[in-house]
Scaffold this motif. Structure first.
Motif, PDB file in Angstrom:
ATOM      1  N   GLY B 190       8.152   5.675   7.632  1.00 19.76           N
ATOM      2  CA  GLY B 190       7.091   6.480   6.645  1.00 19.76           C
ATOM      3  C   GLY B 190       5.625   5.899   6.843  1.00 19.76           C
ATOM      4  N   PRO B 191       4.594   6.446   6.617  1.00 16.63           N
ATOM      5  CA  PRO B 191       3.355   5.917   6.668  1.00 16.63           C
ATOM      6  C   PRO B 191       3.252   4.719   5.932  1.00 16.63           C
ATOM      7  N   SER B 192       2.173   3.793   6.359  1.00 15.75           N
ATOM      8  CA  SER B 192       1.862   2.699   5.635  1.00 15.75           C
ATOM      9  C   SER B 192       1.616   2.973   4.103  1.00 15.75           C
ATOM     10  N   ALA B 193       1.606   1.849   3.236  1.00 17.46           N
ATOM     11  CA  ALA B 193       1.229   2.137   2.007  1.00 17.46           C
ATOM     12  C   ALA B 193       1.249   0.826   1.253  1.00 17.46           C
ATOM     13  N   THR B 194       0.423   0.821   0.131  1.00 11.58           N
ATOM     14  CA  THR B 194       0.071  -0.475  -0.526  1.00 11.58           C
ATOM     15  C   THR B 194       0.175   0.070  -2.094  1.00 11.58           C
ATOM     16  N   SER B 195       0.596  -0.774  -3.001  1.00  7.99           N
ATOM     17  CA  SER B 195       0.411  -0.721  -4.414  1.00  7.99           C
ATOM     18  C   SER B 195      -0.355  -1.725  -5.044  1.00  7.99           C
ATOM     19  N   ASP B 196      -1.072  -2.454  -4.108  1.00  9.80           N
ATOM     20  CA  ASP B 196      -1.911  -3.733  -4.552  1.00  9.80           C
ATOM     21  C   ASP B 196      -2.984  -3.577  -5.450  1.00  9.80           C
ATOM     22  N   ILE B 197      -3.463  -2.121  -5.908  1.00  8.75           N
ATOM     23  CA  ILE B 197      -4.418  -1.937  -6.901  1.00  8.75           C
ATOM     24  C   ILE B 197      -3.687  -1.298  -7.953  1.00  8.75           C
ATOM     25  N   GLU B 198      -3.631  -2.038  -9.195  1.00  2.00           N
ATOM     26  CA  GLU B 198      -3.094  -1.582 -10.391  1.00  2.00           C
ATOM     27  C   GLU B 198      -1.572  -0.930 -10.143  1.00  2.00           C
ATOM     28  N   LEU B 199      -1.124  -1.504  -9.214  1.00  5.80           N
ATOM     29  CA  LEU B 199       0.356  -0.570  -8.819  1.00  5.80           C
ATOM     30  C   LEU B 199       0.200   0.816  -8.388  1.00  5.80           C
ATOM     31  N   HIS B 206      -3.264   0.874   7.107  1.00  2.00           N
ATOM     32  CA  HIS B 206      -3.578   0.799   8.556  1.00  2.00           C
ATOM     33  C   HIS B 206      -2.437   1.329   9.315  1.00  2.00           C
ATOM     34  N   GLY B 207      -2.614   1.495  10.740  1.00  3.17           N
ATOM     35  CA  GLY B 207      -1.594   2.260  11.220  1.00  3.17           C
ATOM     36  C   GLY B 207      -1.947   3.772  11.078  1.00  3.17           C
ATOM     37  N   PRO B 208      -1.172   4.722  11.767  1.00  2.00           N
ATOM     38  CA  PRO B 208      -1.111   6.087  11.741  1.00  2.00           C
ATOM     39  C   PRO B 208      -1.233   6.365  10.321  1.00  2.00           C
ATOM     40  N   ARG B 209      -2.052   7.299   9.837  1.00  2.00           N
ATOM     41  CA  ARG B 209      -1.925   7.447   8.340  1.00  2.00           C
ATOM     42  C   ARG B 209      -1.123   8.974   8.205  1.00  2.00           C
ATOM     43  N   ASN B 210      -0.998   9.540   9.614  1.00  2.00           N
ATOM     44  CA  ASN B 210      -0.207  10.858   9.493  1.00  2.00           C
ATOM     45  C   ASN B 210       0.921  10.517  10.710  1.00  2.00           C
ATOM     46  N   LEU B 211       2.232  10.742  10.028  1.00  2.00           N
ATOM     47  CA  LEU B 211       3.374  10.567  10.735  1.00  2.00           C
ATOM     48  C   LEU B 211       4.043  11.955  10.724  1.00  2.00           C
ATOM     49  N   GLU B 212       4.296  12.609  11.981  1.00  2.00           N
ATOM     50  CA  GLU B 212       5.247  13.851  11.828  1.00  2.00           C
ATOM     51  C   GLU B 212       6.330  13.535  12.955  1.00  2.00           C
ATOM     52  N   VAL B 213       7.346  14.185  12.571  1.00  2.00           N
ATOM     53  CA  VAL B 213       8.717  13.928  13.064  1.00  2.00           C
ATOM     54  C   VAL B 213       9.170  15.223  13.709  1.00  2.00           C
TER      55      VAL B 213
ATOM     56  N   GLY C 216      15.416 -16.113  20.159  1.00  2.00           N
ATOM     57  CA  GLY C 216      13.869 -16.439  19.984  1.00  2.00           C
ATOM     58  C   GLY C 216      13.066 -15.405  19.490  1.00  2.00           C
ATOM     59  N   THR C 217      13.759 -14.533  18.837  1.00  2.00           N
ATOM     60  CA  THR C 217      12.895 -13.372  18.197  1.00  2.00           C
ATOM     61  C   THR C 217      12.464 -13.825  16.935  1.00  2.00           C
ATOM     62  N   VAL C 218      10.803 -13.353  16.457  1.00  2.00           N
ATOM     63  CA  VAL C 218      10.343 -13.492  15.292  1.00  2.00           C
ATOM     64  C   VAL C 218      10.275 -12.216  14.494  1.00  2.00           C
ATOM     65  N   CYS C 219      10.328 -12.037  13.185  1.00  2.00           N
ATOM     66  CA  CYS C 219      10.251 -10.908  12.505  1.00  2.00           C
ATOM     67  C   CYS C 219       9.229 -10.930  11.525  1.00  2.00           C
ATOM     68  N   VAL C 220       8.544  -9.726  11.444  1.00  2.00           N
ATOM     69  CA  VAL C 220       7.548  -9.680  10.356  1.00  2.00           C
ATOM     70  C   VAL C 220       7.694  -8.297   9.628  1.00  2.00           C
ATOM     71  N   VAL C 221       8.029  -8.532   7.796  1.00  2.00           N
ATOM     72  CA  VAL C 221       8.381  -7.224   7.279  1.00  2.00           C
ATOM     73  C   VAL C 221       7.058  -7.126   6.475  1.00  2.00           C
ATOM     74  N   GLU C 222       6.470  -5.726   6.381  1.00  2.00           N
ATOM     75  CA  GLU C 222       5.360  -5.558   5.837  1.00  2.00           C
ATOM     76  C   GLU C 222       5.293  -3.794   5.236  1.00  2.00           C
ATOM     77  N   SER C 223       4.330  -3.678   4.682  1.00  2.00           N
ATOM     78  CA  SER C 223       4.066  -2.298   4.129  1.00  2.00           C
ATOM     79  C   SER C 223       2.763  -1.738   4.656  1.00  2.00           C
ATOM     80  N   GLU C 224       1.705  -2.368   4.808  1.00  2.00           N
ATOM     81  CA  GLU C 224       0.456  -1.763   5.098  1.00  2.00           C
ATOM     82  C   GLU C 224       0.106  -1.660   6.455  1.00  2.00           C
ATOM     83  N   GLY C 225       0.688  -2.277   7.500  1.00  2.00           N
ATOM     84  CA  GLY C 225       0.316  -1.980   8.808  1.00  2.00           C
ATOM     85  C   GLY C 225      -0.611  -3.340   9.397  1.00  2.00           C
ATOM     86  N   ASN C 226      -1.283  -3.828   8.511  1.00  2.00           N
ATOM     87  CA  ASN C 226      -2.177  -4.966   8.974  1.00  2.00           C
ATOM     88  C   ASN C 226      -1.198  -5.886   9.699  1.00  2.00           C
TER      89      ASN C 226
END
Lengths: 299, 218, 479
Positions: B190-199, B206-213, C216-226
């Motif tokens: 899925g596209p990137s996401a955050t819930s950091d502001i007030e959940l 960041h990354g492609p905001r539009n993903l199509e498959v 020897g592989t490193v892994c990063v798990v995230e949500s935002e893409g940064n």
């Protein structure tokens, strides 16, 4: 089957009615019970506070005291949890293999009341009568430590006349945690406030649980808040019968004449027993005789 | 530092809650396999896996549809036209027959500045995972290096239905070769996401905001 | 020797202050109950969830048992793949290494992915001292970095800030005036600011969720893409990793890729997971440095029971399950690792004496144990540490220890419990001793150590007849 009563120190001393009730219930289902008077305390308080040496001594004592007999039954999931889960840990910590075997053996035949009735005896209906609206608080030890599952609810559902209301956020800890209630009293109270609010939202007359430790905590706040809601142990409800209810002001199953009086969560002001003694004879007057008056909402 | 670790372990071979049992020495059970009783493979039919993959990707609110192979180029072209794209990145090894007409097509060797200004990127994938709606890129043909599918704001990914695996364990197993060969992997769910502001969930950070498959069925 | 640390405010005192912050409590309560519900739903979805947990536990246990071998294997594989491995005994050494590596590139900036490990060693401060600005790129980390504050939750560090505070912050620090306080708008502003950093900074710093010894592989798990940005675009990548993050084989990732997302954010899979091995000819950084951090972990490893705390995969499920954490928040724990896992990890990583109130910051309710994807028996570890605290205190000896009221009370109680006669006598004494405190069957005020109870709760009076007295009357003296 011979059942040895394991009556935790604080039940013996502060809440004897729960143990009396348990005795009545076990006898009613046809068991022979005895009470090894040499027992004192299982050591949970010491253990949880970090005094492992002292707890170990009490563990050794426990094994000796309950050496004979078939089953050991207690009205407390937390004390049973201590015996089953932590006695082996204590024994392993000091590398005493013999003690490990001994505590595991006694652990295998030590039960909390509801798991004993339902799990071991296959009994759910103990002939109880308790025409009141109650809400059930599953204590952390019964839920997550010894995992009695829904045994208490099965027993409660078979009680005639009872109305059981689901407690919101039932599985959240009440905040007692032994010495936590004193050492971290602010956080403890924060947790207790939410538990009490949930209890009150059910409009139940009583909050029932299988551990007097939680009941002491929840009951303490229900009393301080003058809520009129009482804290009652599962055994007391199971011991209560038609005969008990017919005598007004009646006892709930376990309360003896001698024990009437003293605070039990809020019947202050109701059915005062004027013949009672100076330091408080509020009693637990169940003045109704079989109907649940004013029952309005279904859970 | 190693010495400290070794001395910490010396004589405590059992470990906390050791599943391997007490007394197991440290050097001896290095190769001892861990007992695995979880599900290792999925036995369902392809159509079921494909349907689940489509459902999961849809839940992530990435656009997803099942298409015929012959439709790909046209659909891609339409997608670009609808968005008024003028430049599309197409990595080396991307099937010729699937290349859309319309936008200017750029290859792998673009510099960072150009990369930051293209409208979108179209790629194949290494495999996909049905129960989680995941697409995996391993830098193989048609995928390009990682930056190509990271910087543009639109990513169109073509997944062949036989690439859709039914379980995470099978996917991990299939990727072993790529990993052993030193290739980097990117799992996209899925596209990137955050819930950091007030959940409150915000999609597209960041990354492609539009993903199509596009799932290529039979 | 680690950086000088401030003394910890005892948990009960810190908690008391935190409990009064109504915004924190509301936000935290909402956050934790929402994630709890999602986690429960998604773990219930997997029929083999319990088997996965068990496998996760065993894999981590095996890792710890053979940590030395696996670390050597990891080093060998990473080096063969063109990376460089550095060993750092403590935070200071790690900071020195990283600082030197950055300095060598000539860059005075580094883009950073959120990493608790780098927070643990205060890398950002050390880099600042060395003239390097570490730019946090996780949205929440960016927010608290701009605000100059500390995180209050592993997963949602800015949970204590509301949207208008953030709008005001961005206006002040990013020059972004004219923003609404809609989270989407604020996020867009952050994206714009960070994008130019991603495209221009030549050094990236990250932590690692896992590292596979076999490959020897490193892994990063995230949500935002940064994360993807920081590990892919810069010319130089530096990863700081606690030595406990290892897993033995590539196959093991099939377990953790299922356990982690469902436990932490309550998702089937998080948006982006990246794997890389050393350096690749055309894809990603030209230079890769892996800094292996000890900083107390080998000390924890030596504790046969306590080392289970090293199994933690930093999912924060225990935080979200804990009724104490839900009300007090993370700051009260005085450490980078808060909540249930923090209560057992921090005292072991650092000195027990400095954090001795943490193992007591729990009712032992066990919700954390139920939630932990790798089945760390946190309640058992808490009690284990409590035992160590008491033992250490008594070993230190001295007047303070022998006069400690709790210790005296426990000792006295133990003596009483050792003999039925003494026990029964004490019972009878309590009936008398309570008299000054009883009013109408209730005790509303208790002295000394027990004051905390009666501040907010009643206690019933000791009854007229104890159980054993009732039994004796009914049955005589027979057993």
């Amino acid at each position: 089957m011979q059942v040895s009563l394991f009556v935790p120190c604080y039940v013996d001393t502060l809440y004897p009615e729960a143990a009396v009730a348990m005795t009545r219930v076990l006898e009613r289902v046809g068991l022979q019970v005895d009470f090894p008077a040499a027992q004192t305390c299982c050591g949970q308080m010491h253990f949880n506070t970090g005094y492992q040496q002292e707890a170990l001594t009490l563990a050794r004592r426990f094994v000796e005291v309950f050496a004979g007999g078939d089953a050991v039954v207690a009205p407390s999931a937390s004390c049973v949890g201590m015996v089953r889960e932590f006695y082996p840990y204590l024994a392993r910590q000091v590398g005493d293999e013999e003690l490990v075997a001994a505590v595991e053996a006694v652990g295998e035949r030590t039960f909390e009341l509801s798991e004993f009735l339902v799990g071991q005896l296959g009994v759910e209906d103990v002939g109880a009568y308790y025409p009141h609206r109650v809400t059930y608080h599953p204590t952390c030890h019964s839920l997550r430590a010894i995992r009695v599952g829904d045994a208490p609810l099965k027993l409660l559902r078979a009680v005639r006349g009872i109305e059981i209301v689901q407690l919101p956020d039932a599985e959240t800890c009440c905040g007692f945690g032994g010495t936590f209630a004193v050492k971290n009293s602010d956080t403890s109270m924060a947790m207790l406030s939410d538990k009490v609010a949930n209890v009150l939202s059910t409009k139940a007359e009583a909050c029932v649980a299988a551990d007097n430790s939680c009941l002491m905590h929840i009951g303490g706040a229900l009393s301080r808040g003058r809520t009129g809601v009482r804290a009652v142990h599962l055994a007391e409800i199971l011991a209560s019968t038609m005969d008990d209810a017919a005598e007004a002001p009646a006892d709930s199953g376990g309360r003896t004449e001698e024990n009437r009086g003293g605070i039990d969560g809020g019947w202050i002001g109701r059915t005062r027993d004027v013949s009672g003694d100076a330091d408080g004879a509020g009693g637990i007057g169940h003045s109704r005789s079989g109907r649940v008056e004013g029952a309005d909402v279904t859970p | 530092m190693l010495a400290r670790i070794r001395s910490a372990l010396a004589g405590t071979g059992g470990g906390a809650g050791a599943g391997a049992g007490r007394g197991a020495g440290s050097a001896d059970d290095l190769g001892e396999p861990v007992e695995r009783s979880y599900l290792m493979r999925d036995e369902r039919a392809t159509e079921v896996r494909v349907a689940q993959f489509v459902e999961m990707v849809g839940e992530y609110r990435a656009g997803v549809r099942v298409v015929e192979e012959t439709e790909i180029a046209e659909i891609a072209a339409t997608a670009c036209a609808d968005r008024r794209f003028t430049r599309l990145l197409v990595p080396a090894g991307f099937p010729e027959a699937w290349r859309p007409a319309g936008p200017e097509l750029l290859g792998d060797s673009v510099d960072l500045e150009t990369l930051a200004s293209v409208d979108g990127v179209i790629t194949t994938c290494a495999l996909a995972i049905a129960p989680t709606g995941t697409i995996v890129l391993d830098g193989g043909p048609g995928q390009g290096r990682r930056a190509l599918s990271l910087i543009p704001d639109y990513h169109l990914c073509i997944v062949r239905d036989e690439q859709i695996l039914g379980s995470v364990p099978e996917a991990v197993r299939s990727l072993r070769e790529a990993v052993a060969g030193g290739r980097a992997l990117t799992f996209i769910s899925g596209p990137s996401a955050t819930s950091d502001i007030e959940l409150q969930r915000v999609e597209g950070v960041h990354g492609p905001r539009n993903l199509e498959v596009l799932v290529v069925g039979r | 020797m680690s950086r000088l640390e401030l003394p910890m405010v005892p948990f009960p005192d810190a908690a008391k202050v935190a409990l009064e912050d109504s915004q924190l409590r509301r936000n935290l309560g909402k956050a934790t109950s929402a994630i709890r519900a999602k986690r429960l739903a998604l773990t219930a979805e997997l029929p083999d969830w319990e088997q996965l947990r068990e496998a996760g536990r065993r894999i981590k246990a095996q890792t710890m048992r053979n940590l030395d071998s696996y670390l050597l294997q990891l080093e060998e594989r990473v080096t063969a793949a063109g990376g460089t491995v550095h060993w750092a005994e403590d935070g200071d050494e790690a900071n020195r290494i990283v600082g030197e590596l950055v300095r060598r590139t000539g860059s005075s900036e580094a883009i950073k992915v959120k990493s608790l490990t780098t927070d643990e060693i205060r890398l950002n401060d050390a880099l600042a001292d060395a003239g390097v600005q570490a730019i946090e790129t996780d949205l929440a980390e960016l927010i608290i970095q701009l605000a100059g504050e500390a995180s209050s939750h592993i997963l949602v560090p800015a949970i204590h800030k509301n949207r208008s505070e953030i709008r005001e912050l961005f206006a002040r620090t990013l020059g972004e005036t004219g923003l609404s306080d809609d989270p989407a708008d604020l996020t867009r502003a952050a994206r714009k600011y960070l994008r130019q950093k991603f495209l221009s900074t030549t050094v990236g710093i990250s932590g690692a969720n896992f590292a596979v010894a076999e490959t020897g592989t490193v892994c990063v798990v995230e949500s935002e893409g940064n994360g993807r940005m920081c590990i892919t675009l810069p010319r130089t990548l530096i990863t700081v990793m606690g030595i406990e993050k290892l897993v033995p084989s590539w196959q093991d990732m099939e377990v953790f890729l299922q356990l982690l997302p469902r436990s932490s954010t309550g998702e089937r899979m998080n948006p982006y997971t990246s794997f890389w091995t050393g350096v690749h000819q055309v894809d990603g950084p030209r230079e890769f440095h892996l800094v292996l951090l000890d900083n107390g972990r080998s000390k924890v490893l030596a504790n046969e029971v306590g080392r289970e705390a090293l199994h933690c995969i930093r999912c924060s499920a225990c935080l979200n399950a804990c009724p104490v954490y839900e009300r007090t928040g993370g700051h009260a724990y005085g450490s980078v690792y808060p909540g249930p896992i923090g209560a057992v990890l921090t005292p072991q990583l650092r000195e027990l004496a400095r954090f001795e109130s943490l193992p007591y910051a729990s009712t032992l309710c066990g919700a954390c144990f139920d939630a932990c994807p790798v089945k760390i028996n946190i309640p058992e570890l808490l009690v284990h540490l409590r035992g160590q605290v008491v033992a250490a205190r008594s070993e230190r000896g001295g007047l303070r220890s022998s006069l400690d009221p709790e210790r005296l009370a426990m000792r006295a109680a133990a003596r009483v419990f050792a003999s039925p006669r003494l026990y029964e006598r004490a019972q009878r004494v309590s009936r008398v001793a309570q008299l000054p405190f009883v009013r109408r069957g209730r005790i509303e005020s208790l002295p000394g150590y027990l004051r905390g109870w009666s501040a907010t709760r009643d206690l019933r009076a000791v009854p007229k007849e104890f159980f054993r007295e009732w039994w004796k009357k009914r049955h005589g003296d027979r057993q």
